[in-house]
Design an enzyme around this catalytic site. Sequence first.
Site, PDB file in Angstrom:
ATOM      1  N   PRO A   1      12.273  41.239  41.266  1.00  0.00           N
ATOM      2  CA  PRO A   1      13.370  39.821  42.305  1.00  0.00           C
ATOM      3  C   PRO A   1      13.804  40.801  43.364  1.00  0.00           C
ATOM      4  O   PRO A   1      14.662  41.629  43.395  1.00  0.00           O
ATOM      5  CB  PRO A   1      13.550  39.731  40.651  1.00  0.00           C
ATOM      6  CG  PRO A   1      14.183  40.787  40.012  1.00  0.00           C
ATOM      7  CD  PRO A   1      12.687  41.507  40.250  1.00  0.00           C
ATOM      8  N   ASN A   2      13.888  40.026  43.939  1.00  0.00           N
ATOM      9  CA  ASN A   2      14.621  40.030  45.853  1.00  0.00           C
ATOM     10  C   ASN A   2      13.929  41.004  46.885  1.00  0.00           C
ATOM     11  O   ASN A   2      13.789  41.087  48.162  1.00  0.00           O
ATOM     12  CB  ASN A   2      16.194  40.267  45.167  1.00  0.00           C
ATOM     13  CG  ASN A   2      16.639  38.332  45.136  1.00  0.00           C
ATOM     14  OD1 ASN A   2      16.840  38.206  45.034  1.00  0.00           O
ATOM     15  ND2 ASN A   2      16.918  38.950  43.094  1.00  0.00           N
TER      16      ASN A   2
ATOM     17  N   ARG B   1      17.078  41.370  53.904  1.00  0.00           N
ATOM     18  CA  ARG B   1      18.371  41.106  52.644  1.00  0.00           C
ATOM     19  C   ARG B   1      19.188  42.343  52.522  1.00  0.00           C
ATOM     20  O   ARG B   1      18.979  43.385  52.438  1.00  0.00           O
ATOM     21  CB  ARG B   1      17.014  41.440  51.139  1.00  0.00           C
ATOM     22  CG  ARG B   1      17.852  41.396  49.987  1.00  0.00           C
ATOM     23  CD  ARG B   1      17.436  42.005  49.045  1.00  0.00           C
ATOM     24  NE  ARG B   1      19.078  42.328  47.617  1.00  0.00           N
ATOM     25  CZ  ARG B   1      18.354  42.549  46.801  1.00  0.00           C
ATOM     26  NH1 ARG B   1      17.054  43.358  45.989  1.00  0.00           N
ATOM     27  NH2 ARG B   1      19.293  43.090  45.699  1.00  0.00           N
TER      28      ARG B   1
ATOM     29  N   TYR C   1      19.421  48.861  51.873  1.00  0.00           N
ATOM     30  CA  TYR C   1      18.204  48.899  51.407  1.00  0.00           C
ATOM     31  C   TYR C   1      17.893  48.718  52.869  1.00  0.00           C
ATOM     32  O   TYR C   1      16.302  48.919  52.615  1.00  0.00           O
ATOM     33  CB  TYR C   1      18.080  47.492  51.057  1.00  0.00           C
ATOM     34  CG  TYR C   1      18.009  47.129  49.596  1.00  0.00           C
ATOM     35  CD1 TYR C   1      17.966  47.409  48.381  1.00  0.00           C
ATOM     36  CD2 TYR C   1      20.015  45.450  49.943  1.00  0.00           C
ATOM     37  CE1 TYR C   1      18.785  47.294  47.453  1.00  0.00           C
ATOM     38  CE2 TYR C   1      20.009  45.233  48.527  1.00  0.00           C
ATOM     39  CZ  TYR C   1      19.622  46.519  47.198  1.00  0.00           C
ATOM     40  OH  TYR C   1      20.040  45.792  45.962  1.00  0.00           O
TER      41      TYR C   1
ATOM     42  N   ASN D   1       9.531  49.533  40.644  1.00  0.00           N
ATOM     43  CA  ASN D   1      11.390  49.029  41.211  1.00  0.00           C
ATOM     44  C   ASN D   1      11.696  47.750  40.669  1.00  0.00           C
ATOM     45  O   ASN D   1      11.339  46.758  41.237  1.00  0.00           O
ATOM     46  CB  ASN D   1      11.297  49.107  43.091  1.00  0.00           C
ATOM     47  CG  ASN D   1      13.035  48.859  42.988  1.00  0.00           C
ATOM     48  OD1 ASN D   1      13.629  48.539  42.087  1.00  0.00           O
ATOM     49  ND2 ASN D   1      13.289  48.915  44.215  1.00  0.00           N
TER      50      ASN D   1
ATOM     51  N   ALA E   1      16.663  43.674  40.318  1.00  0.00           N
ATOM     52  CA  ALA E   1      17.724  43.626  38.753  1.00  0.00           C
ATOM     53  C   ALA E   1      17.354  43.926  37.657  1.00  0.00           C
ATOM     54  O   ALA E   1      18.448  44.057  36.695  1.00  0.00           O
ATOM     55  CB  ALA E   1      18.872  42.272  38.682  1.00  0.00           C
TER      56      ALA E   1
ATOM     57  N   HIS F   1      18.737  46.522  35.087  1.00  0.00           N
ATOM     58  CA  HIS F   1      19.766  46.957  33.964  1.00  0.00           C
ATOM     59  C   HIS F   1      19.728  45.911  32.835  1.00  0.00           C
ATOM     60  O   HIS F   1      21.105  46.868  32.409  1.00  0.00           O
ATOM     61  CB  HIS F   1      20.845  46.297  34.675  1.00  0.00           C
ATOM     62  CG  HIS F   1      20.574  47.286  36.525  1.00  0.00           C
ATOM     63  ND1 HIS F   1      21.131  48.403  36.801  1.00  0.00           N
ATOM     64  CD2 HIS F   1      20.178  46.606  37.762  1.00  0.00           C
ATOM     65  CE1 HIS F   1      20.333  48.611  37.712  1.00  0.00           C
ATOM     66  NE2 HIS F   1      20.620  47.992  38.615  1.00  0.00           N
TER      67      HIS F   1
ATOM     68  N   ASP G   1       9.468  47.734  26.934  1.00  0.00           N
ATOM     69  CA  ASP G   1       8.634  46.935  25.996  1.00  0.00           C
ATOM     70  C   ASP G   1       7.031  47.505  26.620  1.00  0.00           C
ATOM     71  O   ASP G   1       6.712  47.665  25.567  1.00  0.00           O
ATOM     72  CB  ASP G   1       8.994  46.137  24.770  1.00  0.00           C
ATOM     73  CG  ASP G   1      10.109  46.238  24.346  1.00  0.00           C
ATOM     74  OD1 ASP G   1      10.930  47.490  23.866  1.00  0.00           O
ATOM     75  OD2 ASP G   1      10.170  45.034  23.755  1.00  0.00           O
TER      76      ASP G   1
ATOM     77  N   GLU H   1      10.599  55.048  38.034  1.00  0.00           N
ATOM     78  CA  GLU H   1      11.202  54.168  38.521  1.00  0.00           C
ATOM     79  C   GLU H   1      11.837  54.522  39.650  1.00  0.00           C
ATOM     80  O   GLU H   1      12.097  55.399  40.290  1.00  0.00           O
ATOM     81  CB  GLU H   1      11.797  53.966  37.724  1.00  0.00           C
ATOM     82  CG  GLU H   1      13.243  53.222  37.491  1.00  0.00           C
ATOM     83  CD  GLU H   1      14.402  53.714  36.716  1.00  0.00           C
ATOM     84  OE1 GLU H   1      13.699  53.528  36.050  1.00  0.00           O
ATOM     85  OE2 GLU H   1      15.458  52.744  36.936  1.00  0.00           O
TER      86      GLU H   1
ATOM     87  N   HIS I   1      14.529  53.486  43.008  1.00  0.00           N
ATOM     88  CA  HIS I   1      15.092  52.091  43.610  1.00  0.00           C
ATOM     89  C   HIS I   1      15.192  52.753  45.234  1.00  0.00           C
ATOM     90  O   HIS I   1      15.840  53.757  45.330  1.00  0.00           O
ATOM     91  CB  HIS I   1      16.649  52.122  42.933  1.00  0.00           C
ATOM     92  CG  HIS I   1      16.679  52.142  41.721  1.00  0.00           C
ATOM     93  ND1 HIS I   1      16.178  50.529  40.997  1.00  0.00           N
ATOM     94  CD2 HIS I   1      16.171  52.546  40.502  1.00  0.00           C
ATOM     95  CE1 HIS I   1      16.218  50.711  40.134  1.00  0.00           C
ATOM     96  NE2 HIS I   1      16.491  51.797  39.214  1.00  0.00           N
TER      97      HIS I   1
ATOM     98  N   SER J   1      18.419  52.162  47.065  1.00  0.00           N
ATOM     99  CA  SER J   1      20.111  52.576  47.189  1.00  0.00           C
ATOM    100  C   SER J   1      20.259  53.674  46.557  1.00  0.00           C
ATOM    101  O   SER J   1      19.311  53.415  44.883  1.00  0.00           O
ATOM    102  CB  SER J   1      20.834  50.759  47.237  1.00  0.00           C
ATOM    103  OG  SER J   1      20.999  50.789  45.455  1.00  0.00           O
TER     104      SER J   1
ATOM    105  N   ARG K   1      27.121  52.513  43.765  1.00  0.00           N
ATOM    106  CA  ARG K   1      27.249  50.794  43.481  1.00  0.00           C
ATOM    107  C   ARG K   1      28.085  50.145  42.426  1.00  0.00           C
ATOM    108  O   ARG K   1      29.066  51.282  41.103  1.00  0.00           O
ATOM    109  CB  ARG K   1      25.994  50.689  43.624  1.00  0.00           C
ATOM    110  CG  ARG K   1      25.714  51.213  44.887  1.00  0.00           C
ATOM    111  CD  ARG K   1      24.186  50.258  45.031  1.00  0.00           C
ATOM    112  NE  ARG K   1      24.388  48.133  45.522  1.00  0.00           N
ATOM    113  CZ  ARG K   1      23.454  47.652  45.329  1.00  0.00           C
ATOM    114  NH1 ARG K   1      21.979  48.111  45.267  1.00  0.00           N
ATOM    115  NH2 ARG K   1      23.478  46.351  46.348  1.00  0.00           N
TER     116      ARG K   1
ATOM    117  N   ARG L   1      25.416  48.454  37.858  1.00  0.00           N
ATOM    118  CA  ARG L   1      23.626  49.096  38.040  1.00  0.00           C
ATOM    119  C   ARG L   1      23.890  50.311  37.702  1.00  0.00           C
ATOM    120  O   ARG L   1      22.816  51.238  37.750  1.00  0.00           O
ATOM    121  CB  ARG L   1      23.850  49.465  39.933  1.00  0.00           C
ATOM    122  CG  ARG L   1      24.311  47.994  40.278  1.00  0.00           C
ATOM    123  CD  ARG L   1      23.748  48.226  41.673  1.00  0.00           C
ATOM    124  NE  ARG L   1      24.149  46.752  42.905  1.00  0.00           N
ATOM    125  CZ  ARG L   1      23.623  45.312  42.655  1.00  0.00           C
ATOM    126  NH1 ARG L   1      22.240  45.440  42.234  1.00  0.00           N
ATOM    127  NH2 ARG L   1      23.767  44.337  43.595  1.00  0.00           N
TER     128      ARG L   1
HETATM  129  C1  DQA Z   1      18.148  48.435  43.238  1.00  0.00           C
HETATM  130  C2  DQA Z   1      19.450  48.053  42.642  1.00  0.00           C
HETATM  131  C3  DQA Z   1      19.019  47.365  41.828  1.00  0.00           C
HETATM  132  O1  DQA Z   1      20.464  47.335  41.309  1.00  0.00           O
HETATM  133  C4  DQA Z   1      19.059  45.582  42.924  1.00  0.00           C
HETATM  134  O2  DQA Z   1      19.798  44.570  42.087  1.00  0.00           O
HETATM  135  C5  DQA Z   1      17.749  45.385  43.747  1.00  0.00           C
HETATM  136  C6  DQA Z   1      16.973  46.364  44.487  1.00  0.00           C
HETATM  137  C7  DQA Z   1      17.285  49.387  44.396  1.00  0.00           C
HETATM  138  O3  DQA Z   1      15.974  49.132  44.896  1.00  0.00           O
HETATM  139  O4  DQA Z   1      18.124  49.854  45.061  1.00  0.00           O
HETATM  140  O5  DQA Z   1      17.904  44.644  43.716  1.00  0.00           O
HETATM  141  O6  DQA Z   1      15.876  47.710  42.266  1.00  0.00           O
END
Ligand code: DQA
Length: 145
Positions: free
Chosen positions: A9-10, A17, A22, A73, A76, A79, A86, A97, A99, A101, A106, A110
């Site tokens: 998401p996002n 964003r 980011y 990635n 959110a 977390h 699963d 995995e 990220h 950031s 943070r 997170r």
């Molecule tokens: C993220 C870090 C997550 O905490 C956040 O919710 C994101 C982006 C990152 O790429 O740094 O959406 O996964």
Amino acid sequence: MRILVLNGPNLNMLGTREPHIYGATTLADIERALITRATPHGISIDFVQSNHEGVIIDIIQQHQPSTNGIIINPGAFTHYSYAIRDALSALSVPIIEVHISNVYKREPFRHHSVIAAIATGQIAGLGWRGYLHALDWFIDAAANA
Ligand code: DQA
């Protein structure tokens, strides 16, 4: 070799964003950079982004028979999504995995990833290039298989 790059998401909003966190690179920019790096090595990449937990799980299940590895990635969902964890746990291929950031610098929520314990490894805080470093790991692993 076929790799699935899965963004949660996002992450479709990268570029606009919170650029101070980011960066200004868009998801399309990242995808282009990954294709440029992967193609000479004979690696094909499937890209999927979804804002929906169930869709992410469906995609993981659909790619299970054909993928040789996943770069994810989960946004959110990292977390708290035991359901995505699963779905990933059922795979026997490497999972990295990523990220953008440094989540450990943070907010406290997170700092914990429910995915990390079932992933092969984690990259955090290296910006969008974290995806490239994850891909490099697969390239290197394939070359030394
Ligand atoms: C993220 C870090 C997550 O905490 C956040 O919710 C994101 C982006 C990152 O790429 O740094 O959406 O996964």
